[in-house]
Design an enzyme around this catalytic site. Structure first.
Site, PDB file in Angstrom:
ATOM      1  N   ASP A  51      -7.770  31.475  55.364  1.00  0.00           N
ATOM      2  CA  ASP A  51      -6.478  30.829  55.607  1.00  0.00           C
ATOM      3  C   ASP A  51      -5.647  31.048  54.353  1.00  0.00           C
ATOM      4  OD1 ASP A  51      -4.291  29.314  56.043  1.00  0.00           O
ATOM      5  OD2 ASP A  51      -5.368  27.428  56.402  1.00  0.00           O
ATOM      6  N   ASP A 367      23.926  86.878  57.697  1.00  0.00           N
ATOM      7  CA  ASP A 367      25.179  86.298  58.198  1.00  0.00           C
ATOM      8  C   ASP A 367      26.354  87.291  58.122  1.00  0.00           C
ATOM      9  OD1 ASP A 367      27.057  84.493  58.964  1.00  0.00           O
ATOM     10  OD2 ASP A 367      26.685  83.054  57.348  1.00  0.00           O
ATOM     11  N   ARG A 443      29.631  72.457  55.217  1.00  0.00           N
ATOM     12  CA  ARG A 443      29.882  73.902  55.082  1.00  0.00           C
ATOM     13  C   ARG A 443      30.994  74.330  56.042  1.00  0.00           C
ATOM     14  NH1 ARG A 443      26.318  79.462  55.884  1.00  0.00           N
ATOM     15  NH2 ARG A 443      26.730  80.316  53.846  1.00  0.00           N
ATOM     16  N   LYS A 476      16.113  85.429  61.870  1.00  0.00           N
ATOM     17  CA  LYS A 476      16.106  84.362  60.867  1.00  0.00           C
ATOM     18  C   LYS A 476      16.971  83.257  61.455  1.00  0.00           C
ATOM     19  CE  LYS A 476      17.736  83.581  56.096  1.00  0.00           C
ATOM     20  NZ  LYS A 476      18.409  84.260  54.980  1.00  0.00           N
ATOM     21  N   TRP A 477      16.352  82.135  61.765  1.00  0.00           N
ATOM     22  CA  TRP A 477      17.049  81.022  62.439  1.00  0.00           C
ATOM     23  C   TRP A 477      17.496  80.036  61.366  1.00  0.00           C
ATOM     24  CZ3 TRP A 477      16.915  79.561  67.961  1.00  0.00           C
ATOM     25  CH2 TRP A 477      17.501  78.317  68.202  1.00  0.00           C
ATOM     26  N   ASP A 478      18.791  80.017  61.096  1.00  0.00           N
ATOM     27  CA  ASP A 478      19.319  79.220  59.985  1.00  0.00           C
ATOM     28  C   ASP A 478      19.953  77.930  60.512  1.00  0.00           C
ATOM     29  OD1 ASP A 478      20.045  78.612  57.392  1.00  0.00           O
ATOM     30  OD2 ASP A 478      21.225  80.421  57.067  1.00  0.00           O
ATOM     31  N   ASN A 480      22.719  75.125  58.570  1.00  0.00           N
ATOM     32  CA  ASN A 480      23.308  74.931  57.250  1.00  0.00           C
ATOM     33  C   ASN A 480      24.065  73.629  57.009  1.00  0.00           C
ATOM     34  OD1 ASN A 480      22.663  77.244  55.512  1.00  0.00           O
ATOM     35  ND2 ASN A 480      23.437  78.391  57.257  1.00  0.00           N
ATOM     36  N   CYS A 526      14.816  78.582  58.723  1.00  0.00           N
ATOM     37  CA  CYS A 526      15.617  78.474  57.497  1.00  0.00           C
ATOM     38  C   CYS A 526      16.590  77.330  57.707  1.00  0.00           C
ATOM     39  CB  CYS A 526      16.380  79.781  57.282  1.00  0.00           C
ATOM     40  SG  CYS A 526      17.515  79.759  55.880  1.00  0.00           S
ATOM     41  N   ASP A 548      17.080  78.519  48.998  1.00  0.00           N
ATOM     42  CA  ASP A 548      18.190  79.419  48.681  1.00  0.00           C
ATOM     43  C   ASP A 548      18.180  79.780  47.207  1.00  0.00           C
ATOM     44  OD1 ASP A 548      19.194  79.873  51.130  1.00  0.00           O
ATOM     45  OD2 ASP A 548      20.889  78.482  50.991  1.00  0.00           O
TER      46      ASP A 548
HETATM   47  C1  DGJ Z   1      21.723  80.012  54.108  1.00  0.00           C
HETATM   48  C2  DGJ Z   1      20.460  80.821  53.986  1.00  0.00           C
HETATM   49  O1  DGJ Z   1      19.470  80.091  53.377  1.00  0.00           O
HETATM   50  C3  DGJ Z   1      20.789  82.103  53.246  1.00  0.00           C
HETATM   51  O2  DGJ Z   1      19.622  82.834  52.989  1.00  0.00           O
HETATM   52  C4  DGJ Z   1      21.765  82.887  54.069  1.00  0.00           C
HETATM   53  O3  DGJ Z   1      21.160  83.256  55.274  1.00  0.00           O
HETATM   54  C5  DGJ Z   1      23.010  82.064  54.324  1.00  0.00           C
HETATM   55  N1  DGJ Z   1      22.702  80.767  54.861  1.00  0.00           N
HETATM   56  C6  DGJ Z   1      23.929  82.777  55.258  1.00  0.00           C
HETATM   57  O4  DGJ Z   1      25.006  82.009  55.597  1.00  0.00           O
END
Ligand code: DGJ
Length: 733
Positions: A51, A367, A443, A476-478, A480, A526, A548
């Site tokens: 308790d 890009d 961005r 590369k699939w980003d 941001n 990414c 980056d």
């Molecule tokens: C952010 C990524 O990390 C970079 O390597 C590059 O692909 C830029 N974007 C492009 O806009």
């Protein structure tokens, strides 16, 4: 096998760990043990009833004030049970309060691994020693069931947990917090090791003691984030790389997350982890199910290095589904830091032809190849090739690159939309913006509402058209920016608290469809570098651009932190130009190569501007990487020194699983007059084995494994700032 049930005590064994739960006489699911492998059948003797005052007693305890969930170790604590610590579940059952109470209902055990619809999860393959335990808990007064799932990966020493809730109450239930797992510990003499950072400076390792109160990490950004990683280690005070006990917990999720570690009034510790609950309000209709993502738990009694290797093996064998797991990945040249947005087809072909001469495998067009995209203020969403800029069609460009002997990859950022784009002009309502408010930009771009079917269909249609238009072998699939103003026009206002999680489900849906339709495609994740470096993404993308920041010396820390949970074969790293574009530092070309070889390896500079000397070095680097590829991808990884602790050099090693060969890299991070001698010791070799030792490719002698592991190798004196060296040892005979 791994799961034993006796008298409602569930004992889960992996090769080296034991985890135990017990349904007590009141139907409460207690957590009784997690630690080294033992054969004790009932650990509930460790729980001291008392308790303690001001601690709630559930009705079932009648007049027994010593029974309180406020300090009993539990498996899935809830708000409303008289437990005032951080909990796993808060739900409103329709009364305007978030109280509930769960009791054991039933359980099932089966061979193999559960899966989670729409979410990443570890998997078992034919012949794997894997079992599932499912425990069903019922809400005290309502027909609401919480299913607790356990995946037991016996050989991998990993236990997964996940949960789903099933509403059969006949009314809507609202969930404002539902964690994937909680673990209670019988003491709190632990340090928390976690990984914090920022853009271009991810996963700095920090070790802090637990304290009375709550230590918490969270991302409210809609992504796992650069700022905190959804992986933590609880380590004993004396635990280091090689000794002592520690526990890991990683969330398989790419959205916001929440981790809390609380030390309570009695000195017990509780660790909970799950999706971000800062704005969660999930409305669960009668008959519906809500599932939360999986966590991967590991235990090591032999230090953090061993824990990391358990995670690496489990990720490699049970999380990464891509065919590229077992294949030699391409050594890439990416044009981002070479050209940024300023390129045309000729420039790209020039880079590709130089790359072919150096022995590279793939050109990745980053890009700027689509729509109106000569800077980062426009074009996102318009995934149509800018043929004027390229001077040809994409197919023509790709064919020419292929003719040079290189394969081709391309950058995309499908979750985003620029206001200056045709897509936005047609569908302004597809972007997240709170009605009547100005958008929060990141961005200079907005985020697509991926909770919507029409948005998903558009993204898939554009991606499929792109991938079908030419021989593209990699994307590369980003991503941001962080999410903000996440209002979805398709959901009623009470359901806006679902949007961030639904966004992640939308992302996973596209990635799943992509993987299914293009099983040969290599996808690199990414998010402005490593802003979404998590187990969830690795289920869909076997490698992730780590940061980056391409400076070799800063990468030592970033890659060191990343290595705690994630195998280095998932860490994308490139050689870039000097002075480095992020921090202006100048490092030797050799060192940049050694640092990039710690991960997937590639180049990110204008190859045509390289000196002849650097070109020769690059050729050697590519040869070295390819020669040792098997070791880098399939070997055991050892952190030999920490860049956070050792100011003079950082060292790491890959050792073959049978210990027959190893590669050890050293980067000097400081230089001194009258320098001191340093020895570095190998790990994971066979003591009796005789090894031929190479330094930077040249034989320097023969040593036994015992000598290499106990005395080590003598490091050379660095000849310049940021010099580096490598040792390779191979068993003779
Ligand atoms: C952010 C990524 O990390 C970079 O390597 C590059 O692909 C830029 N974007 C492009 O806009």
């Amino acid at each position: 096998m791994g799961i034993i049930v006796k008298d409602k005590v569930f004992t889960i064994h992996t090769k080296n760990s034991t985890y135990q739960l017990k349904v007590d006489d009141k139907g409460v699911l207690l957590h009784t043990y997690y630690g080294a492998r033992t054969d004790e059948t009932d650990y509930s003797y460790t729980i001291m009833a008392a308790d303690v005052g001001f601690s709630g007693n559930i009705a079932a305890s009648v007049d027994d004030r010593t029974y309180s969930l406020d300090f009993f170790p539990q498996e899935y604590p809830v708000l409303g049970s008289g437990d005032y610590r951080v909990n796993c579940l808060e739900m409103d059952l329709g009364q305007g309060v978030k109280d509930c109470m769960l009791f054991y209902d039933s359980h099932t055990i089966y061979s193999g691994k559960y899966s989670l619809p729409g979410l990443p999860a570890l998997f078992a393959e034919e012949g794997d020693n894997v079992e599932t335990l499912e425990i069903v808990m019922k809400e005290d007064k309502e027909e609401v069931y919480v299913h607790l799932l356990y995946g037991v990966f016996f050989d991998a020493d990993i236990i997964t947990r996940a949960a789903f809730i099933e509403n059969k109450s006949g009314k809507e239930v609202s969930i404002s917090r539902m964690m994937s797992a909680g673990v209670d510990f019988s003491h709190s003499d632990y340090d928390m090791i976690h990984f914090h950072g920022r853009h271009a400076n991810e996963r700095n390792m920090e070790r802090v003691p637990l304290f009375h109160g709550i230590f918490e990490l969270r991302s409210t950004r809609g992504t796992s984030s650069h700022q905190h990683n959804p992986f933590v280690v609880l380590a004993g005070k004396n635990t280091n790389e090689e000794m002592g006990e520690c526990y890991g917990m990683a969330l398989l999720y790419s959205g916001g997350f929440h981790m809390q570690a609380e030390v309570d009034q009695r000195g017990y510790a509780r660790l909970v982890m799950g999706i971000d609950d800062s704005d969660l309000d999930w409305r669960l209709a009668d008959g519906d199910i809500f599932t939360v993502p999986e966590v991967m738990m590991g235990y090591s009694k032999d230090g953090v290095g061993n824990l990391s290797r358990s995670y690496h093996n489990a990720v490699f064998h049970h999380l990464i589904r891509s065919k590229w797991r077992d294949r030699q990945r391409p050594v890439i040249v990416n044009n981002w830091e070479a050209t940024y947005f300023d390129f045309d087809g000729e420039k790209l072909l020039d880079i590709a032809s130089q790359g072919a001469k150096l022995g590279l495998d793939m050109l990745v067009l980053d890009d700027g190849w689509f729509g109106k995209r000569d800077d980062d203020y426009s074009g996102l969403g318009d995934w149509v090739v800018n043929e004027k800029k390229l001077g040809c069609s994409l197919k023509e460009l790709v064919d020419k690159v292929n003719d040079m002997g290189l394969s081709f990859g391309i950058w995309v950022e499908p979750e985003m939309i620029s206001e200056d784009s045709d897509l936005y002009r047609q569908h302004p309502d597809w972007a997240f913006v709170v009605p009547g408010r100005e958008p929060i930009r990141g961005r200079s771009q907005l985020v697509l509402d991926m909770t919507r079917d029409d948005v998903i269909e558009y993204i898939e249609q554009r991606l499929f058209a792109l991938l079908d238009s030419a021989n593209i072998q990699y994307i590369k699939w980003d991503m941001n920016r962080s999410l903000a103003g996440t209002y979805s026009g398709q959901l009623r206002c009470e359901r806006q608290g679902e949007v961030r999680h639904r966004f992640v489900l939308g992302l996973y849906r596209v990635l799943e469809d992509l993987n299914k339709r293009y099983p040969e495609l290599l996808i690199e994740g990414c998010s402005g570098g490593g802003g979404r470096f998590d187990m969830g993404m690795l289920y869909y993308t076997p490698q992730i651009w780590c940061s980056d920041n391409t400076d070799a010396i800063e990468r030592l820390r970033i890659q060191y932190g990343t290595s705690f949970a994630y195998p280095m074969s998932s860490v994308s790293a490139h050689v870039s130009v000097c002075p480095n574009h992020q921090n202006g530092r100048v490092t030797p070309f050799k060192t940049r190569g050694i640092c990039a070889m710690q991960g997937t390896f590639g180049y990110e500079l204008d190859l045509s501007l390289m000196s002849d000397e650097d070109k020769e070095l690059a050729k050697e680097q590519v040869e070295t990487f390819k020669k040792h590829y098997r070791l880098f991808q399939f070997g055991d990884y050892y952190r030999i020194t920490s860049p956070f602790d050792n100011p003079d050099f950082t060292a790491w090693e890959y050792a073959d699983k049978d210990g027959r060969e190893a590669y050890l890299a050293v980067v000097f991070t400081d230089v001194h007059g009258n320098p001191l001698p340093h020895m570095v010791r190998f790990k994971g070799l066979v003591p009796d084995g005789s090894y031929k030792v190479y330094e930077d490719g040249a034989v320097i002698g023969s040593r036994t494994g015992a000598a290499l592991m106990n005395a080590g190798v003598l490091l050379p004196i660095p000849k310049e700032s940021y010099d580096s060296t490598s040792f390779y040892v191979s068993m003779e005979g």
